[in-house]
Design a protein around this motif. Structure first.
Motif, mmCIF file in Angstrom:
data_model
loop_
_atom_site.group_PDB
_atom_site.id
_atom_site.type_symbol
_atom_site.label_atom_id
_atom_site.label_comp_id
_atom_site.label_asym_id
_atom_site.label_seq_id
_atom_site.Cartn_x
_atom_site.Cartn_y
_atom_site.Cartn_z
ATOM 1 N N GLN A 97 0.945 -1.233 0.121
ATOM 2 C CA GLN A 97 -0.051 0.145 -0.065
ATOM 3 C C GLN A 97 0.850 1.366 0.212
ATOM 4 N N ARG A 98 0.367 2.360 -0.412
ATOM 5 C CA ARG A 98 0.963 3.536 -0.438
ATOM 6 C C ARG A 98 0.673 4.123 0.998
ATOM 7 N N TYR A 99 -0.535 4.532 1.360
ATOM 8 C CA TYR A 99 -1.031 4.656 2.456
ATOM 9 C C TYR A 99 -2.567 4.423 2.731
ATOM 10 N N SER A 100 -2.942 4.238 4.018
ATOM 11 C CA SER A 100 -4.549 3.977 4.131
ATOM 12 C C SER A 100 -4.727 4.899 5.256
ATOM 13 N N THR A 101 -5.984 5.171 5.223
ATOM 14 C CA THR A 101 -6.465 6.163 6.473
ATOM 15 C C THR A 101 -7.696 5.937 7.145
ATOM 16 N N ILE A 102 -7.736 6.120 8.333
ATOM 17 C CA ILE A 102 -9.185 5.963 9.104
ATOM 18 C C ILE A 102 -9.752 7.446 9.135
ATOM 19 N N ARG A 103 -10.808 7.581 8.793
ATOM 20 C CA ARG A 103 -11.334 8.988 8.879
ATOM 21 C C ARG A 103 -12.581 9.111 9.737
ATOM 22 N N PHE A 104 -12.644 9.766 10.826
ATOM 23 C CA PHE A 104 -13.897 9.991 11.776
ATOM 24 C C PHE A 104 -14.150 11.492 11.624
ATOM 25 N N MET A 171 -11.576 4.094 16.538
ATOM 26 C CA MET A 171 -10.813 4.193 15.490
ATOM 27 C C MET A 171 -9.928 3.073 15.107
ATOM 28 N N ILE A 172 -9.321 2.488 16.132
ATOM 29 C CA ILE A 172 -8.538 1.525 15.789
ATOM 30 C C ILE A 172 -9.233 0.114 15.498
ATOM 31 N N LEU A 173 -10.472 0.249 15.995
ATOM 32 C CA LEU A 173 -11.460 -1.144 15.829
ATOM 33 C C LEU A 173 -11.853 -0.970 14.007
ATOM 34 N N CYS A 174 -12.048 0.181 13.668
ATOM 35 C CA CYS A 174 -12.750 0.384 12.431
ATOM 36 C C CYS A 174 -11.974 -0.556 11.424
ATOM 37 N N PRO A 175 -10.757 -0.332 10.910
ATOM 38 C CA PRO A 175 -10.392 -1.116 9.895
ATOM 39 C C PRO A 175 -10.382 -2.563 10.267
ATOM 40 N N ILE A 176 -10.157 -2.972 11.747
ATOM 41 C CA ILE A 176 -10.143 -4.356 12.043
ATOM 42 C C ILE A 176 -11.324 -5.214 12.056
ATOM 43 N N MET A 177 -12.516 -4.348 12.437
ATOM 44 C CA MET A 177 -13.721 -5.015 12.364
ATOM 45 C C MET A 177 -14.266 -5.062 10.807
ATOM 46 N N PHE A 178 -14.071 -4.170 9.793
ATOM 47 C CA PHE A 178 -14.483 -4.209 8.763
ATOM 48 C C PHE A 178 -13.584 -5.430 7.921
ATOM 49 N N LEU A 191 -8.925 -12.749 18.118
ATOM 50 C CA LEU A 191 -9.119 -12.347 16.599
ATOM 51 C C LEU A 191 -8.613 -10.965 16.462
ATOM 52 N N PHE A 192 -8.885 -10.017 17.511
ATOM 53 C CA PHE A 192 -8.535 -8.735 17.370
ATOM 54 C C PHE A 192 -6.947 -8.475 17.425
ATOM 55 N N CYS A 193 -6.201 -9.385 18.194
ATOM 56 C CA CYS A 193 -4.801 -9.304 18.197
ATOM 57 C C CYS A 193 -4.151 -9.841 16.834
ATOM 58 N N VAL A 194 -4.915 -11.018 16.239
ATOM 59 C CA VAL A 194 -4.432 -11.470 15.074
ATOM 60 C C VAL A 194 -4.515 -10.479 13.914
ATOM 61 N N LEU A 195 -5.817 -9.709 13.841
ATOM 62 C CA LEU A 195 -5.956 -8.870 12.811
ATOM 63 C C LEU A 195 -5.145 -7.446 13.051
ATOM 64 N N PHE A 196 -5.028 -7.234 14.307
ATOM 65 C CA PHE A 196 -4.165 -5.787 14.658
ATOM 66 C C PHE A 196 -2.623 -6.147 13.944
ATOM 67 N N ARG A 197 -2.234 -7.165 14.455
ATOM 68 C CA ARG A 197 -0.871 -7.568 13.623
ATOM 69 C C ARG A 197 -1.039 -7.439 12.272
ATOM 70 N N TRP A 314 -14.066 4.707 7.115
ATOM 71 C CA TRP A 314 -14.465 5.981 7.554
ATOM 72 C C TRP A 314 -15.645 5.588 8.292
ATOM 73 N N SER A 315 -16.045 6.724 9.162
ATOM 74 C CA SER A 315 -17.186 6.447 10.177
ATOM 75 C C SER A 315 -17.737 8.048 10.122
ATOM 76 N N ASP A 316 -19.175 8.101 9.737
ATOM 77 C CA ASP A 316 -19.564 9.630 9.952
ATOM 78 C C ASP A 316 -20.050 9.794 11.452
ATOM 79 N N ASN A 317 -20.133 9.131 12.326
ATOM 80 C CA ASN A 317 -20.292 9.105 13.685
ATOM 81 C C ASN A 317 -19.071 8.808 14.441
ATOM 82 N N SER A 318 -18.718 9.637 15.627
ATOM 83 C CA SER A 318 -17.544 9.522 16.399
ATOM 84 C C SER A 318 -17.664 8.172 17.113
ATOM 85 N N ALA A 319 -18.848 7.506 17.195
ATOM 86 C CA ALA A 319 -18.831 6.226 17.764
ATOM 87 C C ALA A 319 -19.050 5.123 16.753
ATOM 88 N N LEU A 320 -18.098 4.118 16.604
ATOM 89 C CA LEU A 320 -18.304 3.043 15.398
ATOM 90 C C LEU A 320 -19.597 2.443 15.445
#
Ligand SMILES: Cc1cc2nc3c(=O)[nH]c(=O)nc-3n(C[C@H](O)[C@H](O)[C@H](O)COP(=O)(O)OP(=O)(O)OC[C@H]3O[C@@H](n4cnc5c(N)ncnc54)[C@H](O)[C@@H]3O)c2cc1C
Length: 470
Positions: A97-104, A171-178, A191-197, A314-320
């Motif tokens: 990847q070049r870069y990715s982003t998490i936008r709240f 924000m950390i959970l957003c890409p991991i959950m998706f 599972l979170f640990c596997v995906l975070f890594r 992205w999430s339009d709400n501050s709470a995912l």
């Protein structure tokens, strides 16, 4: 029509040529098991396959591959996997990847395949939380996430014990959950640990040619080592005698004898094939999380229209809000991915620049529609999803060459997964066991998800359940 299996008896039958089924098949064939993979569809790859739309070759599922590693990182999961499959690193032709982003709302966190970039982004956006974030990362690194019998913990509870700002946690959970959570709102910490890594510490990349060459090489490897791969031939039922697998009956009417079946069709889906079916086939929790995916072909790369990240979460709400939506589609958050925004990627004569938008969708709604109503709903949703995507890719419509929309119904139709559930059942079976002796599951419902996760699942279930028991 295919000619069906050559024999009436095999050491192992594998249900489904999903990535985990293919990987398990290769591993078993390496060790001279007489093994046959039976795939109901005419194409292999399951959730991560490819299709043609007129002259355009499209991937069904591919956004990005997790677990990036360079060839020199010998202990990285990707390289360990390739060694087990006896495949060279170059066969994937990875483009990082070049870069990715998490936008709240009002805050954005960029990440690349260098973890320091993410850490710096957290420190800048949440200066008071940096030390807490570090402690969470240490806890993730200490946890034995790859165990076949991991301790079951709530990710939200563990994160809240380390990090005091719920927005940073979301924000950390957003890409991991998706990218791999079958549970709503929360997820299993292992599972979170596997995906975070695999997402943040290792990173994202894309095979240069998409999934087709990857799948073709996996199938070729399997056949070279003597495996039999039959497409267009589903398993209709599994004969269970005295609590053990005895034979498989195929859609074609043929019957094959075997004492061992490994299935990537899903846990509930596999138990439902058994005759008699164990009670868990009725009671086991079904997945409810599915998605609609819009694929847009463009006359130029999305970066020329101002969309530069490889992936955007992205999430339009501050709470995912990660849950099955009450309406047809959740438009308040999702994932956008542009295939050409990976380093060194360019559109070849056989491919068209694409951008994808994935949004959570309600399977009950999509699976319950009558055919005419389904066509109408698909047309309307496609238009609405184009409007959502235009927020991120300005001027999108003027440069659109083609569009395609995948719904939970498409996923259900092409993979047989109950509810078109993207990540299967929320209850995973890490050791792959079922109540029927000789019957095991791999892939989505074993609990390792995504492209690399499914391949790893196939290899580990073949090793643990079959080769090490011989
Ligand atoms: C839209 C979408 C986007 C995705 N994006 C990404 C991504 O960017 N990166 C990533 O890493 N992962 C992604 N994934 C997830 C990834 O595709 C899956 O985690 C992975 O492919 C699951 O593989 P699996 O081995 O569990 O089997 P599956 O892919 O679920 O395959 C199961 C196979 O079994 C077959 N089958 C079922 N029943 C029978 C039967 N009775 N007889 C014979 N065959 C049968 C099905 O036809 C299917 O081929 C995405 C998935 C989707 C749907």
């Amino acid at each position: 029509m295919n000619s069906g299996p050559r024999n009436e008896q095999y050491d192992v039958i594998i249900i489904g040529a999903g990535l985990s089924g293919l990987a398990a098949g290769i591993r078993l064939a390496h060790f001279d098991r007489h093994v046959c993979i039976l795939e109901r569809h005419s194409r292999i790859g399951g959730l991560n396959s490819f299709f043609r739309r007129g002259p355009h070759l499209l991937d069904t599922g591919l956004h990005a591959m997790t677990n990036f590693a360079s060839p020199g990182e010998k202990r990285a999961p990707l390289n360990r996997l390739l060694r087990q499959l006896r495949l060279p690193y170059d066969f994937l032709e990875l483009r990082p990847q070049r870069y990715s982003t998490i936008r709240f709302p009002d805050v954005e966190l960029k990440f690349t395949n260098e973890f320091e970039v993410f850490e710096a982004a957290v420190a800048e956006a949440f200066p008071k939380r940096h030390a807490e974030f570090r402690r969470l990362v240490d806890a993730i690194l200490r946890f034995d996430a790859y165990s076949l019998f991991p301790e079951r913990l709530s990710t939200r509870a563990v994160c809240a014990a380390h990090v005091g700002d719920p927005r940073l946690i979301d924000m950390i959970l957003c890409p991991i959950m998706f990218y791999g959570n079958a549970d709503e709102h929360d997820m299993d910490f292992a599972l979170f640990c596997v995906l975070f890594r695999s997402v943040f510490l290792e990173g994202l990349s894309r095979p240069a040619g998409g999934m087709r060459p990857v799948l073709e090489q996996l199938a070729a490897r399997f056949r070279e080592c003597g495996g039999e791969l039959i497409t267009g031939c589903g398993v209709r039922s599994l004969e269970v005698r005295d609590g053990r697998i005895a034979a498989a009956a195929l859609d074609s009417g043929a019957r094959i004898e075997t004492e061992t079946v490994l299935s990537c069709a899903g846990y509930v889906e596999t138990l439902a094939l058994c005759a008699p079916a164990p009670p868990e086939a009725r009671t086991w929790p079904r997945g409810r999380l599915s998605l609609v995916e819009l694929i847009v072909g463009l006359d130029r790369p999305a970066s020329e229209l101002g969309f530069t990240p490889s992936t955007l979460f992205w999430s339009d709400n501050s709470a995912l809000h990660y849950a099955c939506p009450s309406g047809p589609v959740d438009r308040g958050g999702g994932v956008v991915c542009a295939a050409e925004n990976f380093a060194g990627s360019h559109a070849s004569p056989d491919t068209t620049p694409t951008v994808r938008l994935s949004s959570l969708a309600n399977p009950e709604y999509w699976l319950g529609l009558a055919p005419e109503a389904y066509r109408e709903a698909k047309g309307e949703t496609l238009e609405e999803q184009m409007t959502v995507l235009e927020r991120f890719v300005p001027g999108l419509r003027a440069h659109t060459v083609f569009t395609d929309l995948m719904t939970p119904r498409t996923i259900h139709r092409f993979t047989g997964h109950v509810n078109g559930a993207l990540y299967g059942s929320p209850r995973k079976i890490r050791d792959g066991s079922t109540p029927v002796e000789g019957l095991f599951v791999c892939g989505t419902d074993q609990g390792f998800l995504g492209i690399v996760g499914s391949l790893l699942s196939g290899v580990s279930m073949a090793n643990y359940r079959i080769l090490q028991r011989a």
